[in-house]
Motif scaffolding. Structure first.
Motif, PDB file in Angstrom:
ATOM      1  N   VAL A  84     -14.837  -6.324  -8.813  1.00 40.52           N
ATOM      2  CA  VAL A  84     -14.934  -5.863 -10.198  1.00 40.52           C
ATOM      3  C   VAL A  84     -14.349  -6.955 -11.084  1.00 40.52           C
ATOM      4  CG1 VAL A  84     -14.850  -3.400  -9.644  1.00 40.52           C
ATOM      5  CG2 VAL A  84     -12.719  -4.630 -10.084  1.00 40.52           C
ATOM      6  N   PRO A  85     -14.778  -7.027 -12.350  1.00 39.48           N
ATOM      7  CA  PRO A  85     -14.182  -8.015 -13.246  1.00 39.48           C
ATOM      8  C   PRO A  85     -12.734  -7.649 -13.551  1.00 39.48           C
ATOM      9  CG  PRO A  85     -15.715  -6.605 -14.440  1.00 39.48           C
ATOM     10  CD  PRO A  85     -15.805  -6.227 -12.994  1.00 39.48           C
ATOM     11  N   ARG A  86     -11.954  -8.660 -13.821  1.00 39.51           N
ATOM     12  CA  ARG A  86     -10.561  -8.482 -14.187  1.00 39.51           C
ATOM     13  C   ARG A  86     -10.297  -9.380 -15.379  1.00 39.51           C
ATOM     14  NH1 ARG A  86      -5.722  -9.032  -9.722  1.00 39.51           N
ATOM     15  NH2 ARG A  86      -4.038  -8.381 -11.082  1.00 39.51           N
ATOM     16  N   GLU A  87      -9.172  -9.208 -16.025  1.00 37.57           N
ATOM     17  CA  GLU A  87      -8.854 -10.032 -17.197  1.00 37.57           C
ATOM     18  C   GLU A  87      -8.975 -11.522 -16.870  1.00 37.57           C
ATOM     19  OE1 GLU A  87      -5.399  -8.698 -14.878  1.00 37.57           O
ATOM     20  OE2 GLU A  87      -6.734  -7.501 -16.088  1.00 37.57           O
ATOM     21  N   GLY A  88      -9.350 -12.292 -17.855  1.00 42.16           N
ATOM     22  CA  GLY A  88      -9.565 -13.719 -17.647  1.00 42.16           C
ATOM     23  C   GLY A  88     -10.793 -13.952 -16.783  1.00 42.16           C
ATOM     24  N   ASP A  89     -10.719 -14.945 -15.943  1.00 41.86           N
ATOM     25  CA  ASP A  89     -11.840 -15.274 -15.070  1.00 41.86           C
ATOM     26  C   ASP A  89     -11.680 -14.706 -13.675  1.00 41.86           C
ATOM     27  OD1 ASP A  89     -13.099 -16.727 -17.062  1.00 41.86           O
ATOM     28  OD2 ASP A  89     -12.040 -18.577 -16.541  1.00 41.86           O
ATOM     29  N   ASP A  90     -10.624 -13.943 -13.436  1.00 36.75           N
ATOM     30  CA  ASP A  90     -10.368 -13.411 -12.103  1.00 36.75           C
ATOM     31  C   ASP A  90     -11.337 -12.309 -11.724  1.00 36.75           C
ATOM     32  OD1 ASP A  90      -8.201 -15.065 -11.846  1.00 36.75           O
ATOM     33  OD2 ASP A  90      -6.694 -13.486 -11.974  1.00 36.75           O
ATOM     34  N   LEU A  91     -11.533 -12.202 -10.449  1.00 35.32           N
ATOM     35  CA  LEU A  91     -12.201 -11.045  -9.853  1.00 35.32           C
ATOM     36  C   LEU A  91     -11.118 -10.186  -9.229  1.00 35.32           C
ATOM     37  CD1 LEU A  91     -14.997 -12.655  -7.644  1.00 35.32           C
ATOM     38  CD2 LEU A  91     -15.301 -11.484  -9.805  1.00 35.32           C
ATOM     39  N   GLU A  92     -11.441  -8.933  -9.001  1.00 40.70           N
ATOM     40  CA  GLU A  92     -10.560  -8.070  -8.219  1.00 40.70           C
ATOM     41  C   GLU A  92     -11.373  -7.489  -7.084  1.00 40.70           C
ATOM     42  OE1 GLU A  92      -8.457  -3.837  -8.886  1.00 40.70           O
ATOM     43  OE2 GLU A  92      -7.859  -5.406 -10.280  1.00 40.70           O
ATOM     44  N   ILE A  93     -10.807  -7.497  -5.893  1.00 36.67           N
ATOM     45  CA  ILE A  93     -11.489  -6.959  -4.726  1.00 36.67           C
ATOM     46  C   ILE A  93     -11.034  -5.522  -4.478  1.00 36.67           C
ATOM     47  CG2 ILE A  93      -9.798  -7.745  -3.005  1.00 36.67           C
ATOM     48  CD1 ILE A  93     -12.372  -8.510  -1.294  1.00 36.67           C
ATOM     49  N   GLY A  94     -11.961  -4.711  -4.021  1.00 36.62           N
ATOM     50  CA  GLY A  94     -11.651  -3.348  -3.613  1.00 36.62           C
ATOM     51  C   GLY A  94     -12.387  -3.046  -2.319  1.00 36.62           C
ATOM     52  N   TYR A  95     -11.841  -2.135  -1.523  1.00 40.18           N
ATOM     53  CA  TYR A  95     -12.457  -1.818  -0.241  1.00 40.18           C
ATOM     54  C   TYR A  95     -11.951  -0.482   0.282  1.00 40.18           C
ATOM     55  CZ  TYR A  95      -8.096  -4.297   0.864  1.00 40.18           C
ATOM     56  OH  TYR A  95      -6.808  -4.720   0.869  1.00 40.18           O
ATOM     57  N   TRP A  96     -12.747   0.118   1.139  1.00 41.62           N
ATOM     58  CA  TRP A  96     -12.322   1.277   1.923  1.00 41.62           C
ATOM     59  C   TRP A  96     -13.076   1.261   3.252  1.00 41.62           C
ATOM     60  CZ3 TRP A  96     -16.416   4.309   3.225  1.00 41.62           C
ATOM     61  CH2 TRP A  96     -17.469   4.466   2.312  1.00 41.62           C
ATOM     62  N   ILE A  97     -12.478   1.897   4.241  1.00 41.27           N
ATOM     63  CA  ILE A  97     -13.085   2.019   5.566  1.00 41.27           C
ATOM     64  C   ILE A  97     -13.057   3.488   5.951  1.00 41.27           C
ATOM     65  CG2 ILE A  97     -12.797   1.473   8.039  1.00 41.27           C
ATOM     66  CD1 ILE A  97     -13.856  -0.904   6.485  1.00 41.27           C
ATOM     67  N   ALA A  98     -14.166   3.968   6.499  1.00 44.21           N
ATOM     68  CA  ALA A  98     -14.272   5.370   6.928  1.00 44.21           C
ATOM     69  C   ALA A  98     -13.245   5.669   8.020  1.00 44.21           C
ATOM     70  CB  ALA A  98     -15.680   5.648   7.445  1.00 44.21           C
ATOM     71  N   SER A  99     -12.790   6.890   8.063  1.00 47.02           N
ATOM     72  CA  SER A  99     -11.751   7.279   9.028  1.00 47.02           C
ATOM     73  C   SER A  99     -12.168   6.994  10.469  1.00 47.02           C
ATOM     74  CB  SER A  99     -11.389   8.755   8.850  1.00 47.02           C
ATOM     75  OG  SER A  99     -12.518   9.574   9.105  1.00 47.02           O
ATOM     76  N   THR A 100     -13.441   7.117  10.776  1.00 44.49           N
ATOM     77  CA  THR A 100     -13.922   6.897  12.150  1.00 44.49           C
ATOM     78  C   THR A 100     -13.917   5.430  12.554  1.00 44.49           C
ATOM     79  OG1 THR A 100     -16.186   6.829  11.313  1.00 44.49           O
ATOM     80  CG2 THR A 100     -15.382   8.957  12.122  1.00 44.49           C
ATOM     81  N   ALA A 101     -13.727   4.514  11.606  1.00 43.98           N
ATOM     82  CA  ALA A 101     -13.787   3.082  11.907  1.00 43.98           C
ATOM     83  C   ALA A 101     -12.463   2.362  11.676  1.00 43.98           C
ATOM     84  CB  ALA A 101     -14.883   2.429  11.067  1.00 43.98           C
ATOM     85  N   ARG A 102     -11.424   3.090  11.341  1.00 42.23           N
ATOM     86  CA  ARG A 102     -10.135   2.448  11.043  1.00 42.23           C
ATOM     87  C   ARG A 102      -9.448   1.949  12.318  1.00 42.23           C
ATOM     88  NH1 ARG A 102      -8.798   7.225   7.010  1.00 42.23           N
ATOM     89  NH2 ARG A 102     -10.240   6.579   5.372  1.00 42.23           N
ATOM     90  N   GLY A 103      -8.588   0.958  12.121  1.00 40.66           N
ATOM     91  CA  GLY A 103      -7.798   0.449  13.228  1.00 40.66           C
ATOM     92  C   GLY A 103      -8.516  -0.546  14.121  1.00 40.66           C
ATOM     93  N   ARG A 104      -9.671  -1.035  13.689  1.00 41.09           N
ATOM     94  CA  ARG A 104     -10.453  -1.973  14.499  1.00 41.09           C
ATOM     95  C   ARG A 104     -10.576  -3.348  13.842  1.00 41.09           C
ATOM     96  NH1 ARG A 104     -15.513   1.839  15.010  1.00 41.09           N
ATOM     97  NH2 ARG A 104     -16.550  -0.173  15.026  1.00 41.09           N
ATOM     98  N   GLY A 105      -9.871  -3.576  12.731  1.00 35.67           N
ATOM     99  CA  GLY A 105      -9.918  -4.872  12.062  1.00 35.67           C
ATOM    100  C   GLY A 105     -11.132  -5.076  11.183  1.00 35.67           C
ATOM    101  N   LEU A 106     -11.906  -4.024  10.946  1.00 33.85           N
ATOM    102  CA  LEU A 106     -13.136  -4.165  10.169  1.00 33.85           C
ATOM    103  C   LEU A 106     -12.861  -4.461   8.697  1.00 33.85           C
ATOM    104  CD1 LEU A 106     -15.215  -1.290  11.808  1.00 33.85           C
ATOM    105  CD2 LEU A 106     -15.258  -3.737  12.347  1.00 33.85           C
ATOM    106  N   ALA A 107     -11.848  -3.814   8.135  1.00 33.86           N
ATOM    107  CA  ALA A 107     -11.523  -4.082   6.726  1.00 33.86           C
ATOM    108  C   ALA A 107     -11.078  -5.526   6.556  1.00 33.86           C
ATOM    109  CB  ALA A 107     -10.446  -3.128   6.225  1.00 33.86           C
ATOM    110  N   THR A 108     -10.234  -6.012   7.454  1.00 33.41           N
ATOM    111  CA  THR A 108      -9.771  -7.403   7.368  1.00 33.41           C
ATOM    112  C   THR A 108     -10.946  -8.365   7.471  1.00 33.41           C
ATOM    113  OG1 THR A 108      -7.629  -6.776   8.285  1.00 33.41           O
ATOM    114  CG2 THR A 108      -8.225  -9.112   8.388  1.00 33.41           C
ATOM    115  N   ALA A 109     -11.834  -8.139   8.440  1.00 34.34           N
ATOM    116  CA  ALA A 109     -13.005  -9.009   8.598  1.00 34.34           C
ATOM    117  C   ALA A 109     -13.890  -8.963   7.360  1.00 34.34           C
ATOM    118  CB  ALA A 109     -13.796  -8.607   9.839  1.00 34.34           C
ATOM    119  N   ALA A 110     -14.113  -7.771   6.805  1.00 35.37           N
ATOM    120  CA  ALA A 110     -14.975  -7.632   5.634  1.00 35.37           C
ATOM    121  C   ALA A 110     -14.374  -8.310   4.414  1.00 35.37           C
ATOM    122  CB  ALA A 110     -15.234  -6.151   5.349  1.00 35.37           C
TER     123      ALA A 110
END
Length: 194
Positions: A84-110
């Motif tokens: 999403v856009p953020r103040e200035g020229d920065d971007l901001e990242i957001g993420y979520w992982i479904a409960s069935t896929a947590r704990g497998r490093g998928l969020a970090t990889a993504a």
């Protein structure tokens, strides 16, 4: 911006499609996703239809990609990552992982894959990416720390969640920062504190 599909051999990031609506609806009904994000609560199928059919295409058109996080071989949506856009020229990242896929490093990889695209000259060519999470969201903080985001502090009432101001942790990642995990976080986010 033209839609792009990214992969690192662990995850595949591709724009969500109409066929993903039910998986997104199911995932966003998880109380933990509602607790730590700004998705509507309760989350309805109509919310997912609007997100996939309107929000995501509009963001891509404005240069702020959103991807469904998928794993091989089934290709089912197991999360989302985007900017999403953020103040200035920065971007901001957001993420979520479904409960069935947590704990497998998928969020970090993504998140690594999305940040690499954002920094690349043939991607978005940005110099810095911001991250914010509601204070207490240790899972999101652990991902950000592992990717290399540097903790910058706490912003009181920094985000609204369904009309309620919430304090947020703030961190940033620059294109020339060494790969994570980053030091300087006030606590090891991998260790949940209660």
């Amino acid at each position: 911006m033209h839609e792009r599909i990214l992969t690192d051999g662990t995850v595949v990031l591709s724009p969500p499609r109409a066929a993903d609506v039910d998986a997104i609806t199911e995932a966003c009904r998880d109380p933990e996703i509602a607790r730590w994000t700004t998705v509507p609560d309760p989350y309805t199928r109509a919310d997912a239809v609007h997100f996939v059919g309107t929000v995501v295409p509009d963001k891509w058109a404005k240069g702020f990609p959103d991807w469904a996080v998928r794993t091989e071989p089934d290709g089912r949506v197991c999360g989302m990552v985007g900017f999403v856009p953020r103040e200035g020229d920065d971007l901001e990242i957001g993420y979520w992982i479904a409960s069935t896929a947590r704990g497998r490093g998928l969020a970090t990889a993504a998140v690594r894959l999305a940040c690499g695209f954002a920094f690349a000259a043939d991607g978005m060519g940005v110099r810095r990416i911001g991250w914010r999470a509601f204070v207490g969201n240790h899972a999101s903080a652990a991902v950000a720390r592992r990717v290399g985001f540097r903790f910058e502090g706490i912003t009181p009432a920094g985000l609204l969640q369904r009309g309620v101001p919430r304090d947020v942790w703030v961190a940033g990642l620059s294109a020339d920062d060494p790969p994570g995990p980053a030091d300087g976080w006030p606590l090891r986010p991998e260790r949940r504190l209660r």
